[in-house]
Design a protein around this motif. Structure first.
Motif, PDB file in Angstrom:
ATOM      1  N   PRO A   7       0.851  -1.194   0.000  1.00  0.00           N
ATOM      2  CA  PRO A   7       0.000   0.000   0.000  1.00  0.00           C
ATOM      3  C   PRO A   7       0.884   1.241   0.000  1.00  0.00           C
ATOM      4  O   PRO A   7       2.042   1.195   0.441  1.00  0.00           O
ATOM      5  N   LEU A   8       0.365   2.339  -0.487  1.00  0.00           N
ATOM      6  CA  LEU A   8       1.173   3.557  -0.579  1.00  0.00           C
ATOM      7  C   LEU A   8       1.603   4.059   0.801  1.00  0.00           C
ATOM      8  O   LEU A   8       2.623   4.726   0.923  1.00  0.00           O
ATOM      9  N   LEU A   9       0.812   3.736   1.832  1.00  0.00           N
ATOM     10  CA  LEU A   9       1.162   4.130   3.203  1.00  0.00           C
ATOM     11  C   LEU A   9       1.158   2.852   4.039  1.00  0.00           C
ATOM     12  O   LEU A   9       0.138   2.463   4.604  1.00  0.00           O
ATOM     13  N   PRO A  10       2.295   2.168   4.142  1.00  0.00           N
ATOM     14  CA  PRO A  10       2.306   0.802   4.666  1.00  0.00           C
ATOM     15  C   PRO A  10       1.962   0.660   6.136  1.00  0.00           C
ATOM     16  O   PRO A  10       1.580  -0.434   6.566  1.00  0.00           O
ATOM     17  N   ARG A  29      -2.832   3.774  10.054  1.00  0.00           N
ATOM     18  CA  ARG A  29      -3.758   3.314  11.093  1.00  0.00           C
ATOM     19  C   ARG A  29      -5.188   3.791  10.846  1.00  0.00           C
ATOM     20  O   ARG A  29      -6.146   3.097  11.168  1.00  0.00           O
ATOM     21  N   GLU A  30      -5.339   4.988  10.289  1.00  0.00           N
ATOM     22  CA  GLU A  30      -6.679   5.564  10.089  1.00  0.00           C
ATOM     23  C   GLU A  30      -6.793   6.134   8.687  1.00  0.00           C
ATOM     24  O   GLU A  30      -5.968   6.947   8.268  1.00  0.00           O
ATOM     25  N   LEU A  31      -7.819   5.700   7.957  1.00  0.00           N
ATOM     26  CA  LEU A  31      -8.073   6.200   6.606  1.00  0.00           C
ATOM     27  C   LEU A  31      -9.485   6.764   6.538  1.00  0.00           C
ATOM     28  O   LEU A  31     -10.459   6.058   6.810  1.00  0.00           O
ATOM     29  N   THR A  32      -9.573   8.038   6.204  1.00  0.00           N
ATOM     30  CA  THR A  32     -10.860   8.662   5.892  1.00  0.00           C
ATOM     31  C   THR A  32     -10.898   8.875   4.383  1.00  0.00           C
ATOM     32  O   THR A  32     -10.181   9.736   3.857  1.00  0.00           O
ATOM     33  N   TRP A  33     -11.683   8.073   3.701  1.00  0.00           N
ATOM     34  CA  TRP A  33     -11.761   8.123   2.232  1.00  0.00           C
ATOM     35  C   TRP A  33     -13.061   8.813   1.849  1.00  0.00           C
ATOM     36  O   TRP A  33     -14.093   8.199   1.658  1.00  0.00           O
ATOM     37  N   HIS A  34     -12.994  10.139   1.757  1.00  0.00           N
ATOM     38  CA  HIS A  34     -14.155  10.953   1.381  1.00  0.00           C
ATOM     39  C   HIS A  34     -13.980  11.312  -0.095  1.00  0.00           C
ATOM     40  O   HIS A  34     -13.360  12.315  -0.434  1.00  0.00           O
ATOM     41  N   GLU A  35     -14.485  10.462  -0.942  1.00  0.00           N
ATOM     42  CA  GLU A  35     -14.302  10.634  -2.380  1.00  0.00           C
ATOM     43  C   GLU A  35     -15.639  10.500  -3.080  1.00  0.00           C
ATOM     44  O   GLU A  35     -16.215   9.416  -3.172  1.00  0.00           O
ATOM     45  N   THR A  36     -16.161  11.637  -3.549  1.00  0.00           N
ATOM     46  CA  THR A  36     -17.476  11.661  -4.190  1.00  0.00           C
ATOM     47  C   THR A  36     -17.386  11.611  -5.712  1.00  0.00           C
ATOM     48  O   THR A  36     -18.413  11.596  -6.385  1.00  0.00           O
ATOM     49  N   LEU A  82      -5.292   0.690   1.512  1.00  0.00           N
ATOM     50  CA  LEU A  82      -5.830  -0.332   2.411  1.00  0.00           C
ATOM     51  C   LEU A  82      -4.683  -1.185   2.943  1.00  0.00           C
ATOM     52  O   LEU A  82      -4.351  -2.232   2.401  1.00  0.00           O
ATOM     53  N   ALA A  83      -4.082  -0.708   4.029  1.00  0.00           N
ATOM     54  CA  ALA A  83      -2.932  -1.378   4.623  1.00  0.00           C
ATOM     55  C   ALA A  83      -3.382  -2.374   5.694  1.00  0.00           C
ATOM     56  O   ALA A  83      -4.401  -2.161   6.361  1.00  0.00           O
ATOM     57  N   PRO A  84      -2.643  -3.461   5.904  1.00  0.00           N
ATOM     58  CA  PRO A  84      -2.983  -4.404   6.979  1.00  0.00           C
ATOM     59  C   PRO A  84      -2.993  -3.769   8.363  1.00  0.00           C
ATOM     60  O   PRO A  84      -3.615  -4.307   9.281  1.00  0.00           O
ATOM     61  N   SER A  85      -2.306  -2.652   8.515  1.00  0.00           N
ATOM     62  CA  SER A  85      -2.221  -1.986   9.815  1.00  0.00           C
ATOM     63  C   SER A  85      -3.441  -1.138  10.139  1.00  0.00           C
ATOM     64  O   SER A  85      -3.535  -0.602  11.243  1.00  0.00           O
ATOM     65  N   GLU A 114     -13.990  -6.174  -1.044  1.00  0.00           N
ATOM     66  CA  GLU A 114     -13.173  -7.362  -1.258  1.00  0.00           C
ATOM     67  C   GLU A 114     -11.710  -7.099  -0.927  1.00  0.00           C
ATOM     68  O   GLU A 114     -11.035  -7.945  -0.316  1.00  0.00           O
ATOM     69  N   HIS A 115     -11.195  -5.918  -1.326  1.00  0.00           N
ATOM     70  CA  HIS A 115      -9.824  -5.566  -0.990  1.00  0.00           C
ATOM     71  C   HIS A 115      -9.656  -5.461   0.527  1.00  0.00           C
ATOM     72  O   HIS A 115      -8.677  -5.969   1.094  1.00  0.00           O
ATOM     73  N   ALA A 116     -10.612  -4.808   1.188  1.00  0.00           N
ATOM     74  CA  ALA A 116     -10.516  -4.633   2.640  1.00  0.00           C
ATOM     75  C   ALA A 116     -10.598  -5.984   3.348  1.00  0.00           C
ATOM     76  O   ALA A 116      -9.887  -6.229   4.331  1.00  0.00           O
ATOM     77  N   ALA A 117     -11.467  -6.871   2.863  1.00  0.00           N
ATOM     78  CA  ALA A 117     -11.600  -8.190   3.493  1.00  0.00           C
ATOM     79  C   ALA A 117     -10.315  -8.991   3.377  1.00  0.00           C
ATOM     80  O   ALA A 117      -9.959  -9.757   4.282  1.00  0.00           O
ATOM     81  N   ALA A 118      -9.590  -8.812   2.268  1.00  0.00           N
ATOM     82  CA  ALA A 118      -8.363  -9.564   2.050  1.00  0.00           C
ATOM     83  C   ALA A 118      -7.187  -8.994   2.832  1.00  0.00           C
ATOM     84  O   ALA A 118      -6.302  -9.746   3.250  1.00  0.00           O
ATOM     85  N   ARG A 119      -7.168  -7.672   3.047  1.00  0.00           N
ATOM     86  CA  ARG A 119      -5.969  -7.039   3.600  1.00  0.00           C
ATOM     87  C   ARG A 119      -6.141  -6.502   5.016  1.00  0.00           C
ATOM     88  O   ARG A 119      -5.173  -6.435   5.772  1.00  0.00           O
ATOM     89  N   CYS A 120      -7.327  -6.049   5.356  1.00  0.00           N
ATOM     90  CA  CYS A 120      -7.519  -5.289   6.607  1.00  0.00           C
ATOM     91  C   CYS A 120      -8.269  -6.142   7.623  1.00  0.00           C
ATOM     92  O   CYS A 120      -9.487  -6.006   7.792  1.00  0.00           O
ATOM     93  N   LYS A 121      -7.556  -6.999   8.313  1.00  0.00           N
ATOM     94  CA  LYS A 121      -8.174  -7.928   9.248  1.00  0.00           C
ATOM     95  C   LYS A 121      -8.342  -7.345  10.647  1.00  0.00           C
ATOM     96  O   LYS A 121      -9.038  -7.943  11.475  1.00  0.00           O
ATOM     97  N   ASN A 122      -7.706  -6.196  10.912  1.00  0.00           N
ATOM     98  CA  ASN A 122      -7.662  -5.680  12.277  1.00  0.00           C
ATOM     99  C   ASN A 122      -8.432  -4.380  12.458  1.00  0.00           C
ATOM    100  O   ASN A 122      -8.182  -3.648  13.416  1.00  0.00           O
ATOM    101  N   VAL A 123      -9.358  -4.082  11.540  1.00  0.00           N
ATOM    102  CA  VAL A 123     -10.148  -2.860  11.643  1.00  0.00           C
ATOM    103  C   VAL A 123     -11.029  -2.907  12.891  1.00  0.00           C
ATOM    104  O   VAL A 123     -11.727  -3.893  13.132  1.00  0.00           O
ATOM    105  N   GLU A 124     -10.979  -1.830  13.671  1.00  0.00           N
ATOM    106  CA  GLU A 124     -11.780  -1.730  14.892  1.00  0.00           C
ATOM    107  C   GLU A 124     -12.958  -0.775  14.730  1.00  0.00           C
ATOM    108  O   GLU A 124     -13.968  -0.929  15.409  1.00  0.00           O
TER     109      GLU A 124
END
Length: 563
Positions: free
Chosen positions: A149-152, A155-162, A174-177, A198-208
């Motif tokens: 990922p571009l930011l390996p 911890r926090e991603l706010t993706w506000h893209e309309t 979408l980093a594993p961290s 699908e990308h998040a399910a594969a990579r981001c297992k620790n989302v709280e």
């Protein structure tokens, strides 16, 4: 004393200590803003320190890069000649990649590893083509076959893209961290949403914390409906939710399919839940809640502390949902319905809540009926005096808010509330009438506030419809208040559609009941003619001035009760 050998000098050479100092400089004091949120990050205070020496540079660098609202400053660390900027017709300077083969990620990754939070809000500083190149030319991960990922270490991603064409590039971050993921798009494209899930399910297992906002109202209600063969967007989201074992908070305006709710229900750690559900999905979930013997399934939200449920209407299915929660820790419940319920239906829901396993923990109840969708409807009258009775068995209630198009009180409702809930802190019982209430409907008077003043010493915010024309005389006030001294905490009082004739006496009465009251507001909903509204607004403004002491009224009601 040699400054280079002093204790202070040696302490500053400890990276952790100076990192803490740098963080304090980076974030302004929270008291600087009236809202207590603090000012924006202060990079300029750290740049001179970073240029002082290598030790300070190493301590400051992670702080400087930890918060980003644009990735272009990082991308400019790529080799010169591999990128350039051009000015758009509208004046924006836009980053573009000129030579993909010349990309060297060494310097970029040295700095990108420090980024912990990215707040992406429709940035106009990078071209769509540049994002496409970065998507295919990122360096590969040493621990997996996929690209980094571009930011390996994000911890926090706010993706506000309309912008639909930019939205799919969320996968670049979408980093594993990741621990907190917030997604907002105005016009959700099912294919783009499915790819993100699908990308998040594969990579981001620790989302709280997961927040999904798509402005999905009306014709977008079915954006997550299941597709044929289980390949729909809703199925992809259900798989994501089912795999987030650390999930503690989910919220959003996405209308969730039943499968997604089932996935959330099995979460062992979920504490905060905000659900939007269409009627058919509510019915499907309610049906699935019970086994063949009619017993509620035990895995249904066992750790929940806060629930917000937004549905078309309250009915038997929603009563089943709120009554079947298995958690013992629910402290806050919010029910939002597009159609106002009648007295019997709301009472049944509150009775289910009062008998749920969490009845001893619940402290906050809010019921909102959406008046905007009922302009052409005639909602039933909701008598809170009868509907609230099941909740009187819960003496720990601190916050009660009920709002709807036709909400009424019985004559003794406020006294019953005061007797039932001595710990009450916030009370808001508001009707926003689309149809005017009956002339026979009861409206609280100033005298009805006395039980709240006597019994609810912690009440600090009160919103009510009120008739403030008749002000009790001194003997009546003494009888209403008894021999107790005024010591109550109310500071904010809002009167809705409240006739008032004598601001001086009203202010004196309010100060007698609530000596700390300072904020007195009036809000009208066009129940009265405009000329009357103007008079009431001005009189209530004068009440506030008197309560603030700008023009203290000299009136017998202001004397101490034992005078």
């Amino acid at each position: 004393m040699n400054p280079e050998t002093s204790a202070t000098h040696r302490c500053l050479l400890v990276n952790e200590i100076f990192h803490q100092i740098a963080s304090e400089l980076y974030y302004p004091d929270e008291d600087e803003d009236e809202d207590g949120s603090g000012g924006p990050p202060n990079r300029s205070a750290l740049l001179p320190l970073a240029q002082t020496c290598k030790a300070l540079h190493d301590a400051v660098l992670p702080v400087l890069w930890q918060d980003m609202d644009d990735v272009v400053p990082l991308l400019k660390l790529l080799p010169a000649g591999s990128w350039s900027e051009y000015r758009h017709l509208h004046g924006q300077v836009i980053f573009q990649v000129d030579d993909p083969d010349a990309l060297d990620w060494t310097r970029y990754l040295h700095h990108a590893q420090h980024v912990r939070r990215l707040h992406w809000h429709n940035p106009s500083t990078i071209s769509l083509l540049a994002l496409s190149v970065l998507s295919t030319r990122r360096p590969s991960s040493s621990s997996s076959s996929g690209p980094l990922p571009l930011l390996p270490n994000l911890r926090e991603l706010t993706w506000h893209e309309t912008r639909p064409q930019f939205f799919p590039f969320a996968h670049l971050f979408l980093a594993p961290s990741l621990r907190d993921l917030h997604v907002h798009t105005a016009r959700p494209d099912p294919a783009a949403l499915m790819a993100l899930f699908e990308h998040a399910a594969a990579r981001c297992k620790n989302v709280e914390t997961l927040d999904l906002c798509t402005d999905a109202h009306g014709d977008q209600e079915g954006v997550l409906c299941e597709g044929e063969g289980g390949k729909g967007v809703g199925n992809a989201l259900a798989k994501l939710l089912g795999g987030l074992r650390a999930l503690r908070e989910y919220s959003g305006d996405v209308w969730l399919p039943a499968g997604c709710v089932e996935a959330l229900a099995g979460s062992k750690r979920l504490e905060l839940l905000g659900l939007h559900m269409a009627q058919r999905e509510v019915e499907a979930v309610a049906k699935s809640l019970k086994d063949s013997d009619g017993a509620v399934r035990r895995e249904w939200f066992g750790a929940l502390k806060m629930l917000g449920l937004n549905v078309p209407r309250l009915d038997e299915s929603t009563k089943t949902l709120v009554g079947s929660l298995q958690t013992h820790d629910l402290i806050d419940i919010l029910l939002v319905a597009h159609h106002q319920a009648d007295t019997h239906t709301l009472k049944a829901h509150l009775d289910a809540i009062a008998h749920a396993p969490s009845h001893a923990a619940l402290t906050s109840v809010q019921i909102d009926f959406d008046t905007l969708l009922q302009e052409k409807m005639h909602p039933p009258t909701l008598d809170l005096g009868a509907a609230l009775r099941p909740l009187y068995a819960l003496p720990q209630i601190e916050h009660l808010i009920v709002r709807g198009p036709l909400v009424t009180l019985s004559e003794h409702t406020l006294a019953d509330i005061a007797n039932a809930w001595p710990a009450l802190e916030v009370l808001s019982l508001i009707s926003t009438p689309i149809v005017h209430p009956s002339a026979s409907a009861y409206c609280p008077a100033l005298a009805d506030l006395a039980p709240l003043a006597r019994k609810c010493a912690r009440l600090h915010a009160l919103e009510l419809h009120l008739n403030a024309v008749a002000v009790p005389a001194e003997p009546t006030v003494a009888r209403l208040m008894g021999a107790e001294a005024s010591r109550y905490a109310l500071r904010c009082f809002t009167a809705f559609d409240a006739p008032v004739a004598n601001p001086e006496r009203v202010a004196a009465y309010l100060r007698r009941l609530f000596p700390e009251v300072r904020e007195v507001e009036y809000r009208g909903a066009a129940v009265f003619p405009r000329d009357a509204q103007v008079v009431f607004e001005e009189n209530w403004r004068r009440v506030q001035d008197y309560c603030r002491g700008k023009a203290p009224p000299v009136h017998p009601l202001m004397r101490p009760l034992n005078a």
